[in-house]
Structures are given as C-alpha cells and as structure tokens.
Design a protein around this motif. Structure first.
Motif, PDB file in Angstrom:
ATOM      1  N   ALA A   1       1.025  -1.161  -0.109  1.00 57.61           N
ATOM      2  CA  ALA A   1       0.021   0.043  -0.168  1.00 57.61           C
ATOM      3  C   ALA A   1       0.817   1.188   0.010  1.00 57.61           C
ATOM      4  CB  ALA A   1      -1.020   0.013   1.356  1.00 57.61           C
ATOM      5  N   HIS A   2       1.882   1.000   0.847  1.00 63.02           N
ATOM      6  CA  HIS A   2       2.885   2.399   0.806  1.00 63.02           C
ATOM      7  C   HIS A   2       3.483   2.573  -0.571  1.00 63.02           C
ATOM      8  CE1 HIS A   2       5.508   5.171   2.704  1.00 63.02           C
ATOM      9  NE2 HIS A   2       6.465   4.442   2.385  1.00 63.02           N
ATOM     10  N   ARG A   3       3.881   1.560  -1.455  1.00 62.45           N
ATOM     11  CA  ARG A   3       4.537   1.659  -2.474  1.00 62.45           C
ATOM     12  C   ARG A   3       3.494   2.099  -3.542  1.00 62.45           C
ATOM     13  NH1 ARG A   3       7.035  -3.253  -6.225  1.00 62.45           N
ATOM     14  NH2 ARG A   3       6.987  -2.189  -8.296  1.00 62.45           N
ATOM     15  N   LEU A   4       2.382   1.586  -3.392  1.00 66.49           N
ATOM     16  CA  LEU A   4       1.192   2.189  -4.423  1.00 66.49           C
ATOM     17  C   LEU A   4       0.879   3.673  -4.358  1.00 66.49           C
ATOM     18  CD1 LEU A   4      -0.771   1.276  -6.605  1.00 66.49           C
ATOM     19  CD2 LEU A   4      -2.347   0.509  -4.749  1.00 66.49           C
ATOM     20  N   ILE A   5       0.887   4.143  -2.778  1.00 63.02           N
ATOM     21  CA  ILE A   5       0.616   5.474  -3.038  1.00 63.02           C
ATOM     22  C   ILE A   5       1.794   6.270  -3.386  1.00 63.02           C
ATOM     23  CG2 ILE A   5       0.794   7.266  -1.056  1.00 63.02           C
ATOM     24  CD1 ILE A   5      -0.652   5.404   0.950  1.00 63.02           C
ATOM     25  N   LYS A   6       3.082   5.727  -3.159  1.00 61.56           N
ATOM     26  CA  LYS A   6       4.226   6.528  -3.901  1.00 61.56           C
ATOM     27  C   LYS A   6       4.233   6.495  -5.420  1.00 61.56           C
ATOM     28  CE  LYS A   6       7.733   6.223  -0.301  1.00 61.56           C
ATOM     29  NZ  LYS A   6       9.086   5.483  -0.073  1.00 61.56           N
ATOM     30  N   ASP A   7       3.612   5.473  -6.043  1.00 64.73           N
ATOM     31  CA  ASP A   7       3.417   5.330  -7.360  1.00 64.73           C
ATOM     32  C   ASP A   7       2.551   6.238  -7.900  1.00 64.73           C
ATOM     33  OD1 ASP A   7       5.547   3.531  -7.704  1.00 64.73           O
ATOM     34  OD2 ASP A   7       4.318   1.824  -7.775  1.00 64.73           O
ATOM     35  N   ILE A   8       1.273   6.429  -7.256  1.00 70.36           N
ATOM     36  CA  ILE A   8      -0.008   7.030  -7.639  1.00 70.36           C
ATOM     37  C   ILE A   8       0.293   8.504  -7.244  1.00 70.36           C
ATOM     38  CG2 ILE A   8      -2.548   7.269  -7.606  1.00 70.36           C
ATOM     39  CD1 ILE A   8      -2.758   4.231  -7.194  1.00 70.36           C
TER      40      ILE A   8
END
Length: 214
Positions: free
Chosen positions: A150-157
């Motif tokens: 989830a943390h990675r997804l926030i950084k990507d989006i």
C-alpha cells in the motif's frame, strides 16, 4: 464557488461519498459477518468491487440505488464511473477471484476505490490512475495487498489524499492486520471523523487521512 464533497467511512472497505448536489455513492457495503451493527444509510449509486459477503450487501442501502458491479465505463446519475478489472490475489484470480477497481469523478475530484486488490497494479493500470485525487486502498494484507505494498502504491500514484481501509478494527470480525504497521511506515498522517474536500482545497503533497469509522 468552493463546493464541498463529503467522505464518510463505515469501516472495512465501505464508504459513502456525497457530492455538493447531494448525490450519494455507496461503496462495498458489508453484512453482519463483518460487524454486528450495520449503518442506517441511503445511496443513489452503489459500487461493488466483488461479490464476497464483506463487500456486496446491497440491501443495506435504503432507496433504489443504481448498482454497478462490472468492469467498464458507465454514467450513473451524472457521475462518470470507470470499473477496471483487477484480481483479489497475486495469482490472476485463481485463489480468490476477480476484483474491480473503481475510478470516478465527483465535483471535479477524481476518486479511486481499490476494493480487495490483491496485487500491485500493472503499468497500464497505473497510467489510468495517474490523475487520482483521493485514493482509498486496502492495507490489511492476508486477503489484499499489505501495508508495504500500500505504501508503494501511494508513492506510485501520488494522490492528493490517501485513505487506508480493510484493516482490523475493534468491532470488525474479519481476520486482517490492524493499522499500526501502516502508520509506523507512514509516520505523518491526519485522523478525522469524516472528510470534507473541494477541488480548490486539495493538498499539493500527498496527505494520509485515517478516517474514524462511523
């Protein structure tokens, strides 16, 4: 005019988004296998990411809402909704089936609800999500992506606002991780009872909003 859109969280993966004109969008309603006490709420539109009991209790909502539960682009009561097929697991749905990621726009604000996303999105899916203002994403692991993903997804989006969901709360019966690991990873966040936002008032840099469930 600085219109306000209201975001209410009912725990698990259930939200109600209310436009400035009063259109109510309910998302992923659960049943009493998730919580003993169910909310008293109405909706004009209901989005269902998949048919599991903890996301598809459409009868919870009063009225006769228009129900969207398939992928594709649709218009419901003037709201543009794009359902994107994803998977409930990391094995292309072979373990838990399909999942729909819903992207929609209210009061010029772009929302995405990830449902029970069980994998990191593809590059093509990330392109579709590049303009998201408000991201609602699971963090509890076990059945979905975990707090690290989830943390990675926030950084990507890079949304303006990210709201965690689908984690263990004191009154939920679903066996998933609690929010603590996610918050320890994020460190900087706001705790709110409900969210009121406008297009003009969106933060420039990503803010994490932890919404207290109603």
């Amino acid at each position: 005019m600085d219109t306000k859109t209201r975001i209410t969280y009912y725990g698990h993966a259930m939200f109600l988004i209310e436009s400035s004109a009063g259109i109510k969008i309910g998302i992923d309603p659960y049943n009493q296998q998730v919580k003993d006490d169910l909310p008293d709420v109405s909706a004009d539109i209901v989005l269902v990411s998949h048919d599991h009991f903890d996301h598809s209790n459409i009868n919870l909502f009063k009225g006769e809402p228009e129900v969207l539960k398939t992928p594709g682009e649709k218009n419901a009561k003037g709201i543009s909704v794009h359902g994107i097929k994803t998977y409930h697991d990391h094995a292309q749905g072979t373990k838990r089936g399909d999942n729909i990621l819903f992207k929609f726009k209210v009061d010029e604000i772009s929302f995405a609800h990830m449902g029970d996303l069980g994998h990191l999105p593809s590059q093509n899916q990330l392109k579709i999500l590049k303009d998201i203002n408000v991201l609602m994403l699971p963090i509890g692991g076990i059945y979905t992506i975990d707090y690290r993903q989830a943390h990675r997804l926030i950084k990507d989006i890079k949304p303006n606002i990210a709201i965690p969901m689908h984690y263990k709360q004191k009154d939920t019966k679903i066996d998933v991780d609690d929010i603590n690991n996610f918050l320890n990873e994020i460190k900087d966040y706001k705790v709110l009872d409900a969210g009121e936002i406008s297009k003009q008032g969106l933060p420039i840099n990503t803010e994490i909003w932890v919404l207290n469930p109603i």
